[in-house]
Write a protein that holds these residues in place. Structure first.
Motif, PDB file in Angstrom:
ATOM      1  N   UNK A 219       0.876  -1.292  -0.242  1.00  0.00           N
ATOM      2  CA  UNK A 219       0.008  -0.073  -0.131  1.00  0.00           C
ATOM      3  C   UNK A 219       0.949   1.164  -0.149  1.00  0.00           C
ATOM      4  N   UNK A 220       1.745   1.416   0.854  1.00  0.00           N
ATOM      5  CA  UNK A 220       3.385   2.147   0.921  1.00  0.00           C
ATOM      6  C   UNK A 220       3.036   2.209  -0.746  1.00  0.00           C
ATOM      7  N   UNK A 221       3.583   1.520  -1.537  1.00  0.00           N
ATOM      8  CA  UNK A 221       4.942   1.250  -2.613  1.00  0.00           C
ATOM      9  C   UNK A 221       3.355   2.454  -3.579  1.00  0.00           C
ATOM     10  N   UNK A 222       1.955   1.908  -3.400  1.00  0.00           N
ATOM     11  CA  UNK A 222       1.510   2.836  -4.112  1.00  0.00           C
ATOM     12  C   UNK A 222       1.753   4.358  -4.390  1.00  0.00           C
ATOM     13  N   UNK A 225       7.427   4.583  -4.335  1.00  0.00           N
ATOM     14  CA  UNK A 225       8.074   3.122  -3.632  1.00  0.00           C
ATOM     15  C   UNK A 225       9.442   3.582  -2.194  1.00  0.00           C
ATOM     16  N   UNK A 226       9.931   5.447  -2.412  1.00  0.00           N
ATOM     17  CA  UNK A 226      10.571   6.148  -1.269  1.00  0.00           C
ATOM     18  C   UNK A 226       9.911   5.619   0.161  1.00  0.00           C
ATOM     19  N   UNK A 227       8.978   5.137   0.446  1.00  0.00           N
ATOM     20  CA  UNK A 227       8.387   5.291   1.705  1.00  0.00           C
ATOM     21  C   UNK A 227       7.877   4.096   1.568  1.00  0.00           C
ATOM     22  N   UNK A 228       7.656   3.027   0.962  1.00  0.00           N
ATOM     23  CA  UNK A 228       7.528   1.763   1.133  1.00  0.00           C
ATOM     24  C   UNK A 228       9.430   1.086   1.141  1.00  0.00           C
TER      25      UNK A 228
END
Ligand SMILES: Nc1ncnc2c1ncn2[C@@H]1O[C@H](COP(=O)(O)OP(=O)(O)OP(=O)(O)O)[C@@H](O)[C@H]1O
Ligand SMILES: [Mg+2]
Length: 330
Positions: A219-222, A225-228
């Motif tokens: 869900x973060x990656x959506x 990507x940096x937050x994931x």
């Protein structure tokens, strides 16, 4: 085979353990599982390896560590420091009957300050680190309130105590999950896109529940990507040690291995060290009941050997454990 406690000698000429940080936290969700007994005996055995230790009662709600040392009357507590009645922590770190061990009593009598804010806690931790000691052991209170979790997260060596009872194991898992999510929330607190996702991962009544860490990472990656990647870093950096207390059978000893498997599976936590198992020992109960120090020092007692072995392993394999678990940059 480890040498027996009677053969204890410093493992290097300076007598110092080569650990890179001196802050230890002993936590675990449930009350009455032996966090204080473990903190005290860990401290005691560290002194036997000629370490100077300050034991800190960081239970800001119900401080009682001093009673486990047989101390009935407490002159100064953390409240005196937090309320600025004393200038330095040295004034409230009282010597105990054990050579090399000082105690900072908890501040359960304070009003308002029982809930110091994050900055204040960080200031306190910094002051604690300034104390002249090889190790500082924070005995945490029960539960998963922010004070407890923040103290836990701020210490380099995080010990979680569990007992073999299924409810205690569940609580232990819950405590680890709460600490991990407290760390995640603190990192992304200002991000209005990500915070609702974190809420969905922690609120199981949410109709759009996110049920695993992997789902949360996706869900973060959506969002970005940096937050994931950042989220994965937090998870990779999270490390802890497990101790099982009140062990009554061979089977009970497996409790820490079970928790390790569960936190690997559901929280993606890989850096979990198994520190050891402490047997149930009626003498501990008796000592506490009589207001005598709940110290397991006799070499004929399994519980004493359990504590000794735990500290021995930490010292002997300290460097290796750090490399495996902490990965602190030199
Ligand atoms: N290994 C042991 N063998 C026998 N009794 C034990 C052992 N460890 C702890 N106990 C008993 O459990 C009681 C609770 O231990 P302790 O005070 O250390 O728990 P705690 O987790 O610190 O609780 P709290 O969250 O309330 O601070 C002790 O008073 C003692 O009677
Ligand atoms: Mg306690």
């Amino acid at each position: 085979m480890n040498p027996g406690p009677s053969e204890i000698a410093p493992l290097n000429p300076s007598g110092k353990i080569a650990l890179k940080s001196k802050l230890w936290a002993v936590g675990g969700g449930k009350g009455g599982i032996g966090k204080s007994v473990v903190s005290l005996n860990l401290a005691y055995w560290l002194t036997k390896f000629r370490q100077n230790v300050v034991l800190v009662d960081a239970d800001l709600g119900g401080a009682n560590l001093h009673t486990l040392l047989g101390i009935k009357y407490v002159k100064h507590t953390l409240a005196d420091y937090l309320n600025k009645r004393v200038k330095s922590l040295d004034e409230i770190a009282i010597p105990t009957a054990i050579k090399g061990l000082r105690l900072i009593c908890g501040a359960s009598d304070i009003v308002g300050l029982a809930n110091p804010n994050y900055m204040r806690k960080q200031k306190l931790l910094k002051a604690l680190q300034g104390l002249e000691a090889d190790h500082l052991i924070l005995d945490l209170g029960a539960g998963t309130d922010y004070n407890t979790l923040d103290f836990f997260l701020s210490c380099a060596y995080k010990i979680v105590v569990i007992t073999p009872q299924p409810t205690s194991m569940q609580n232990g898992y819950g405590f680890i999950k709460s600490a991990l999510f407290r760390s995640i929330r603190r990192t992304f607190a200002n991000n209005t896109m990500l915070m609702p996702l974190i809420d969905r991962a922690t609120d199981h009544n949410n109709e759009k529940v996110i049920s695993s860490i992997n789902e949360l990472i996706d869900a973060f990656a959506q969002v970005s990507p940096e937050h994931a990647t950042k989220l994965k870093d937090i998870i990779n950096d999270f490390h802890l040690y497990l101790i099982v207390n009140l062990v009554k059978s061979e089977r009970d000893r497996n409790a820490t291995a079970v928790i390790k498997t569960v936190v690997q599976k559901y929280l993606n936590l890989e850096r979990v060290g198994l520190l050891g198992a402490i047997p149930y020992d009626p003498q501990i109960e008796t000592a506490i009941g009589r207001m005598k120090p709940a110290l397991m020092s006799g070499t004929d007692r399994q519980s004493a050997l359990g504590f000794y072995e735990l500290v021995y392993n930490l010292i002997k394999h300290g460097d290796q454990l750090e490399n495996e678990l902490l990965n602190i940059a030199p």
